[in-house]
Design a protein around this motif. Sequence first.
Motif, PDB file in Angstrom:
ATOM      1  N   GLU A 231       0.837  -1.207   0.000  1.00 43.83           N
ATOM      2  CA  GLU A 231       0.000   0.000   0.000  1.00 43.83           C
ATOM      3  C   GLU A 231       0.872   1.259   0.000  1.00 43.83           C
ATOM      4  O   GLU A 231       0.625   2.197  -0.757  1.00 43.83           O
ATOM      5  N   LEU A 232       1.902   1.275   0.878  1.00 43.20           N
ATOM      6  CA  LEU A 232       2.806   2.423   0.920  1.00 43.20           C
ATOM      7  C   LEU A 232       3.556   2.565  -0.388  1.00 43.20           C
ATOM      8  O   LEU A 232       3.749   3.681  -0.899  1.00 43.20           O
ATOM      9  N   LEU A 233       3.985   1.446  -0.946  1.00 40.70           N
ATOM     10  CA  LEU A 233       4.720   1.463  -2.209  1.00 40.70           C
ATOM     11  C   LEU A 233       3.894   2.090  -3.332  1.00 40.70           C
ATOM     12  O   LEU A 233       4.372   2.920  -4.100  1.00 40.70           O
ATOM     13  N   GLU A 234       2.619   1.706  -3.404  1.00 42.96           N
ATOM     14  CA  GLU A 234       1.743   2.255  -4.438  1.00 42.96           C
ATOM     15  C   GLU A 234       1.514   3.749  -4.220  1.00 42.96           C
ATOM     16  O   GLU A 234       1.459   4.526  -5.184  1.00 42.96           O
ATOM     17  N   ASN A 235       1.384   4.156  -2.959  1.00 45.96           N
ATOM     18  CA  ASN A 235       1.195   5.576  -2.656  1.00 45.96           C
ATOM     19  C   ASN A 235       2.419   6.402  -3.046  1.00 45.96           C
ATOM     20  O   ASN A 235       2.289   7.579  -3.413  1.00 45.96           O
ATOM     21  N   GLU A 236       3.595   5.807  -2.964  1.00 45.55           N
ATOM     22  CA  GLU A 236       4.841   6.506  -3.271  1.00 45.55           C
ATOM     23  C   GLU A 236       5.189   6.442  -4.760  1.00 45.55           C
ATOM     24  O   GLU A 236       6.176   7.031  -5.199  1.00 45.55           O
ATOM     25  N   GLY A 237       4.409   5.679  -5.516  1.00 49.39           N
ATOM     26  CA  GLY A 237       4.708   5.547  -6.946  1.00 49.39           C
ATOM     27  C   GLY A 237       5.928   4.678  -7.207  1.00 49.39           C
ATOM     28  O   GLY A 237       6.603   4.830  -8.235  1.00 49.39           O
ATOM     29  N   ILE A 238       6.209   3.763  -6.298  1.00 56.14           N
ATOM     30  CA  ILE A 238       7.351   2.846  -6.438  1.00 56.14           C
ATOM     31  C   ILE A 238       6.842   1.515  -6.988  1.00 56.14           C
ATOM     32  O   ILE A 238       5.736   1.074  -6.656  1.00 56.14           O
ATOM     33  N   GLU A 239       7.643   0.867  -7.794  1.00 56.51           N
ATOM     34  CA  GLU A 239       7.244  -0.392  -8.418  1.00 56.51           C
ATOM     35  C   GLU A 239       7.756  -1.584  -7.632  1.00 56.51           C
ATOM     36  O   GLU A 239       8.746  -1.497  -6.898  1.00 56.51           O
ATOM     37  N   PHE A 240       7.069  -2.715  -7.818  1.00 53.74           N
ATOM     38  CA  PHE A 240       7.497  -3.962  -7.171  1.00 53.74           C
ATOM     39  C   PHE A 240       7.719  -5.035  -8.223  1.00 53.74           C
ATOM     40  O   PHE A 240       6.902  -5.212  -9.130  1.00 53.74           O
ATOM     41  N   VAL A 241       8.842  -5.733  -8.111  1.00 51.93           N
ATOM     42  CA  VAL A 241       9.154  -6.851  -8.999  1.00 51.93           C
ATOM     43  C   VAL A 241       9.421  -8.084  -8.135  1.00 51.93           C
ATOM     44  O   VAL A 241      10.265  -8.049  -7.228  1.00 51.93           O
ATOM     45  N   SER A 242       8.681  -9.147  -8.390  1.00 52.93           N
ATOM     46  CA  SER A 242       8.836 -10.375  -7.611  1.00 52.93           C
ATOM     47  C   SER A 242       9.886 -11.282  -8.244  1.00 52.93           C
ATOM     48  O   SER A 242       9.714 -11.751  -9.380  1.00 52.93           O
ATOM     49  N   ILE A 243      10.968 -11.498  -7.504  1.00 52.71           N
ATOM     50  CA  ILE A 243      12.041 -12.388  -7.961  1.00 52.71           C
ATOM     51  C   ILE A 243      12.535 -13.208  -6.772  1.00 52.71           C
ATOM     52  O   ILE A 243      12.780 -12.661  -5.689  1.00 52.71           O
ATOM     53  N   GLU A 244      12.674 -14.496  -6.946  1.00 50.57           N
ATOM     54  CA  GLU A 244      13.224 -15.371  -5.919  1.00 50.57           C
ATOM     55  C   GLU A 244      14.748 -15.356  -5.999  1.00 50.57           C
ATOM     56  O   GLU A 244      15.309 -15.387  -7.089  1.00 50.57           O
ATOM     57  N   PRO A 245      15.439 -15.297  -4.853  1.00 48.95           N
ATOM     58  CA  PRO A 245      16.908 -15.363  -4.894  1.00 48.95           C
ATOM     59  C   PRO A 245      17.364 -16.746  -5.314  1.00 48.95           C
ATOM     60  O   PRO A 245      16.637 -17.728  -5.135  1.00 48.95           O
ATOM     61  N   PRO A 246      18.542 -16.862  -5.911  1.00 51.49           N
ATOM     62  CA  PRO A 246      19.054 -18.180  -6.309  1.00 51.49           C
ATOM     63  C   PRO A 246      19.283 -19.057  -5.088  1.00 51.49           C
ATOM     64  O   PRO A 246      19.691 -18.580  -4.039  1.00 51.49           O
ATOM     65  N   ARG A 247      19.018 -20.343  -5.225  1.00 49.91           N
ATOM     66  CA  ARG A 247      19.121 -21.269  -4.089  1.00 49.91           C
ATOM     67  C   ARG A 247      20.211 -22.315  -4.269  1.00 49.91           C
ATOM     68  O   ARG A 247      20.231 -23.296  -3.546  1.00 49.91           O
ATOM     69  N   GLU A 248      21.113 -22.117  -5.212  1.00 55.94           N
ATOM     70  CA  GLU A 248      22.176 -23.092  -5.438  1.00 55.94           C
ATOM     71  C   GLU A 248      23.508 -22.512  -5.028  1.00 55.94           C
ATOM     72  O   GLU A 248      23.811 -21.346  -5.308  1.00 55.94           O
ATOM     73  N   LEU A 249      24.305 -23.321  -4.368  1.00 55.12           N
ATOM     74  CA  LEU A 249      25.648 -22.912  -3.989  1.00 55.12           C
ATOM     75  C   LEU A 249      26.549 -22.927  -5.212  1.00 55.12           C
ATOM     76  O   LEU A 249      26.325 -23.676  -6.160  1.00 55.12           O
ATOM     77  N   LYS A 250      27.576 -22.092  -5.181  1.00 57.45           N
ATOM     78  CA  LYS A 250      28.479 -21.975  -6.321  1.00 57.45           C
ATOM     79  C   LYS A 250      29.575 -23.025  -6.238  1.00 57.45           C
ATOM     80  O   LYS A 250      30.720 -22.757  -5.959  1.00 57.45           O
ATOM     81  N   ARG A 251      29.168 -24.251  -6.445  1.00 57.33           N
ATOM     82  CA  ARG A 251      30.118 -25.375  -6.438  1.00 57.33           C
ATOM     83  C   ARG A 251      29.612 -26.398  -7.439  1.00 57.33           C
ATOM     84  O   ARG A 251      28.491 -26.336  -7.909  1.00 57.33           O
ATOM     85  N   ASP A 252      30.476 -27.348  -7.776  1.00 56.41           N
ATOM     86  CA  ASP A 252      30.084 -28.351  -8.775  1.00 56.41           C
ATOM     87  C   ASP A 252      28.885 -29.152  -8.311  1.00 56.41           C
ATOM     88  O   ASP A 252      27.977 -29.449  -9.068  1.00 56.41           O
ATOM     89  N   LYS A 253      28.886 -29.532  -7.022  1.00 57.23           N
ATOM     90  CA  LYS A 253      27.782 -30.303  -6.485  1.00 57.23           C
ATOM     91  C   LYS A 253      26.642 -29.356  -6.156  1.00 57.23           C
ATOM     92  O   LYS A 253      26.793 -28.406  -5.415  1.00 57.23           O
ATOM     93  N   LYS A 254      25.470 -29.622  -6.690  1.00 56.33           N
ATOM     94  CA  LYS A 254      24.307 -28.764  -6.474  1.00 56.33           C
ATOM     95  C   LYS A 254      23.698 -29.067  -5.112  1.00 56.33           C
ATOM     96  O   LYS A 254      23.155 -30.142  -4.884  1.00 56.33           O
ATOM     97  N   VAL A 255      23.792 -28.121  -4.215  1.00 55.80           N
ATOM     98  CA  VAL A 255      23.209 -28.261  -2.896  1.00 55.80           C
ATOM     99  C   VAL A 255      22.321 -27.058  -2.645  1.00 55.80           C
ATOM    100  O   VAL A 255      22.745 -25.925  -2.841  1.00 55.80           O
ATOM    101  N   THR A 256      21.072 -27.289  -2.246  1.00 58.91           N
ATOM    102  CA  THR A 256      20.155 -26.170  -2.016  1.00 58.91           C
ATOM    103  C   THR A 256      20.020 -25.883  -0.539  1.00 58.91           C
ATOM    104  O   THR A 256      20.375 -26.714   0.312  1.00 58.91           O
ATOM    105  N   LEU A 257      19.506 -24.709  -0.241  1.00 54.29           N
ATOM    106  CA  LEU A 257      19.286 -24.299   1.141  1.00 54.29           C
ATOM    107  C   LEU A 257      17.802 -24.297   1.460  1.00 54.29           C
ATOM    108  O   LEU A 257      17.344 -23.504   2.276  1.00 54.29           O
ATOM    109  N   ASP A 258      17.038 -25.181   0.832  1.00 49.70           N
ATOM    110  CA  ASP A 258      15.594 -25.206   1.096  1.00 49.70           C
ATOM    111  C   ASP A 258      15.290 -25.450   2.561  1.00 49.70           C
ATOM    112  O   ASP A 258      14.290 -24.970   3.094  1.00 49.70           O
ATOM    113  N   ALA A 259      16.172 -26.182   3.229  1.00 51.13           N
ATOM    114  CA  ALA A 259      15.942 -26.496   4.640  1.00 51.13           C
ATOM    115  C   ALA A 259      16.014 -25.271   5.514  1.00 51.13           C
ATOM    116  O   ALA A 259      15.512 -25.245   6.626  1.00 51.13           O
ATOM    117  N   PHE A 260      16.637 -24.195   5.009  1.00 52.88           N
ATOM    118  CA  PHE A 260      16.781 -22.995   5.803  1.00 52.88           C
ATOM    119  C   PHE A 260      15.543 -22.123   5.664  1.00 52.88           C
ATOM    120  O   PHE A 260      15.450 -21.116   6.293  1.00 52.88           O
TER     121      PHE A 260
END
Length: 260
Positions: A231-260
């Motif tokens: 509501e405040l964002l719309e009143n201020e004329g600010i935009e919202f973009v929904s993006i999920e942060p990446p959940r993969e570690l930067k290593r060869d083995k793909k390990v996620t942090l879903d448990a966190f």
Amino acid sequence: MKYKILEKPSCEDGYDLVQEALRKKTTILIFACCKVSYEGRALSELNWGERIIMIKPDGTFLIHQEKKVEPVNWQPPKSRTRSYIKNDNLFLESHRRTPKELLTVEIRKIQFINYANIEDFEELEQAGYEKDMGDMIMEKPHMIEEGFTPTAREYSVEHGFIDILGKDSDNNLMVLELKARKAGITAVKQLRRYLQDLENTDNDYLKECESQKKKIRGLLVAPSIMDDALELLENEGIEFVSIEPPRELKRDKKVTLDAF
């Protein structure tokens, strides 16, 4: 892992084990009835109670109660620990030189005490934070919108650092504030301050924007947003973009942090 355990030892036996552990530079864990006092930048006292005491080889000294994540008292790495017996009780002292601080624990009954020589050479890798979102957006700017071109990261303004600065396809200035979790009113107010800072800045590009009637667009980027913040964002004329942060570690083995 080499370790030694004593159950319900006397304070004298507990003292012997602590001394041995300090000589060997091991991690010490004690479950005991104790009271705690602190002298340093302030004063504090914690009366008798059953607590967990942990002393690490780097000098870290932690006292935990049965609740909460944070210790109720603690000393940082490079503190110096010593122990002694007085009036049949076991005393543990953690001294810090700069600033000068002293944490004293008096133990009258030990339920369990042990030390262990722990070997761990790995460093924690993390994902799902604002920095990871920033990296992802810089690599794939179209995630914000088609034609978005990032031009700077951590751009300094009076009230902090803008996460990402860029331009849209119409050459409007875009100010991105990134949040890796659900965004609230604080995030909107923070972005609003950044926009006000830019409007008050004597900047050649901003002058050019003003002369060409270009806009300064504020975008809050987060997985989701609270209703009052939206509501405040719309009143201020600010935009919202929904993006999920990446959940993969930067290593060869793909390990996620879903448990966190």
